[in-house]
Design an enzyme around this catalytic site. Structure first.
Site, PDB file in Angstrom:
ATOM      1  N   GLY A  39     -13.491 -52.631  22.211  1.00  0.00           N
ATOM      2  CA  GLY A  39     -14.144 -51.701  21.290  1.00  0.00           C
ATOM      3  C   GLY A  39     -13.293 -51.599  20.040  1.00  0.00           C
ATOM      4  N   GLU A  61     -19.170 -49.001  15.036  1.00  0.00           N
ATOM      5  CA  GLU A  61     -19.716 -49.204  16.380  1.00  0.00           C
ATOM      6  C   GLU A  61     -20.167 -47.904  17.045  1.00  0.00           C
ATOM      7  OE1 GLU A  61     -17.879 -53.442  17.929  1.00  0.00           O
ATOM      8  OE2 GLU A  61     -16.847 -51.613  18.548  1.00  0.00           O
ATOM      9  N   THR A 115     -10.823 -58.662   3.838  1.00  0.00           N
ATOM     10  CA  THR A 115     -10.164 -59.633   4.719  1.00  0.00           C
ATOM     11  C   THR A 115     -10.908 -60.964   4.655  1.00  0.00           C
ATOM     12  OG1 THR A 115     -11.442 -58.876   6.642  1.00  0.00           O
ATOM     13  CG2 THR A 115      -9.328 -57.810   6.243  1.00  0.00           C
ATOM     14  N   SER A 141      -8.653 -66.743   7.976  1.00  0.00           N
ATOM     15  CA  SER A 141      -7.487 -67.618   7.883  1.00  0.00           C
ATOM     16  C   SER A 141      -6.920 -67.708   6.465  1.00  0.00           C
ATOM     17  CB  SER A 141      -7.846 -69.025   8.372  1.00  0.00           C
ATOM     18  OG  SER A 141      -8.870 -69.582   7.562  1.00  0.00           O
ATOM     19  N   GLU A 142      -7.666 -67.185   5.482  1.00  0.00           N
ATOM     20  CA  GLU A 142      -7.194 -67.197   4.102  1.00  0.00           C
ATOM     21  C   GLU A 142      -6.343 -65.976   3.764  1.00  0.00           C
ATOM     22  OE1 GLU A 142      -7.646 -69.812   1.987  1.00  0.00           O
ATOM     23  OE2 GLU A 142      -8.476 -70.740   3.798  1.00  0.00           O
ATOM     24  N   GLY A 143      -6.364 -64.961   4.637  1.00  0.00           N
ATOM     25  CA  GLY A 143      -5.558 -63.782   4.395  1.00  0.00           C
ATOM     26  C   GLY A 143      -6.386 -62.585   3.957  1.00  0.00           C
ATOM     27  N   THR A 153      -9.921 -62.804  18.866  1.00  0.00           N
ATOM     28  CA  THR A 153     -10.515 -61.499  19.181  1.00  0.00           C
ATOM     29  C   THR A 153      -9.492 -60.386  18.947  1.00  0.00           C
ATOM     30  OG1 THR A 153     -11.813 -62.575  20.923  1.00  0.00           O
ATOM     31  CG2 THR A 153     -11.772 -60.164  20.913  1.00  0.00           C
ATOM     32  N   ASP A 202      -8.901 -55.979  14.095  1.00  0.00           N
ATOM     33  CA  ASP A 202      -8.547 -54.621  14.532  1.00  0.00           C
ATOM     34  C   ASP A 202      -7.046 -54.396  14.439  1.00  0.00           C
ATOM     35  OD1 ASP A 202     -11.211 -54.019  15.085  1.00  0.00           O
ATOM     36  OD2 ASP A 202     -11.064 -54.803  17.127  1.00  0.00           O
TER      37      ASP A 202
END
Length: 296
Positions: free
Chosen positions: A38, A138, A210, A213-215, A239, A243
């Site tokens: 979550g 969520e 965000t 993979s580029e930052g 995963t 977060d």
């Protein structure tokens, strides 16, 4: 430093496979695991592992998953005193497929959907004692927007991670202290035709986008676009990386870092989290992040 997280508490059912299946395709999986997750709970655990005093606010069902998730939060150092346990309502669950250093996620809200405005009103007095309140998408958006407005009126800083993607009203964008979408979420909020630089310059040191993979990118109050590159990692499972970034960013802002320092720390923590399996189990401790930063 006390941080409250109002958000989702899920059990992640994670299956690993050699790759993500195509539409209509059946693949053989390697294994299935039940892992606490979550977005809300993940961010709370990330903060606790980095040394913050954190309380989780939300709802779970009175089922086995709910009990396991409450125990896990407590064991991770997260307070759970105001999580509502709902009779006859299943705990939220996320179905995750991991393959090729990426993942797909389907979320079934369950009890998370019951974190409604009535619940929000019941926790307001408790939130007054916190230095920052962190939200995601969520739980019902009505709850998120109500509490952001309430925090704004009380002068409590807030972070909104608008995931899963959904429109964010302009007044909420104005009221929130930090908005942390990914590129897809940012386009949904600000318009497909709006250039990233244009979005960032409109909300300097508030909007943080965000880029996987580029930052991560933001705009400084000087007008300079700041790009913090991602840490080079031996990726096992992405995963929970977002977060981890949100949790780490919130902790460092609360501790007084400027936005550049906070994003460097958060990006490092997120990179470390991808090198282990599972959302929460891969999240680094403060000393691991600090060691990594010292070696740069």
């Amino acid at each position: 430093m006390k941080i409250a997280v109002v958000g989702s508490i899920n059990m992640d059912m994670t299956v690993t496979a050699e790759r993500i299946p195509l539409k209509g395709e059946t693949l053989r999986g390697d294994n299935v695991r039940l892992i606490p997750g979550g977005k809300g709970a993940n961010q709370a655990v990330a903060m606790a592992r980095l040394g913050a005093e954190v309380e989780m606010f939300g709802c779970v069902g009175d089922d086995d998953n709910g009990r396991k998730l409450l125990d896990n939060l407590k064991e991770s150092g997260v307070k759970t005193d105001h999580i509502h346990v709902l009779k006859g309502v299943p705990t939220g669950i996320a179905l995750i497929t991991v393959g090729e250093n990426d993942n797909t996620i389907v979320v079934v809200p369950g009890a998370n959907g019951k974190a409604d405005k009535t619940y929000a009103e019941s926790i307001c007095r408790e939130l007054e004692g916190y230095d920052m309140v962190v939200f995601q998408h969520e739980i019902p958006l009505e709850t998120v927007h109500y509490l952001i407005k309430w925090c704004y009126e009380k002068g409590i800083p807030t972070v909104l991670n608008p995931a899963p993607a959904a429109k964010v009203p302009t007044d909420i964008v104005e009221m929130v202290s930090y908005l942390t979408p990914n590129e897809h979420e940012a386009r949904l909020i600000f318009g497909e035709e709006t250039k990233t630089e244009e979005m960032l310059k409109k909300y300097p040191e508030k909007l943080v986008i965000t880029q996987g993979s580029e930052g991560v990118v933001t705009c400084m109050k000087s007008g300079q676009i700041l790009h913090v590159p991602a840490r080079k990692s031996s990726v096992v499972d992405t995963t929970g990386a977002g977060d981890t970034l949100n949790g780490a960013f919130s902790v460092r802002i609360c501790q007084g870092d400027d936005i550049e320092q906070a994003l460097l720390y958060a990006n490092t923590a997120a990179g470390l989290s991808t090198e282990k399996f599972g959302a929460q189990s891969g999240m680094p401790l403060a000393e691991e992040v600090e060691k990594e930063l010292e070696e740069k």
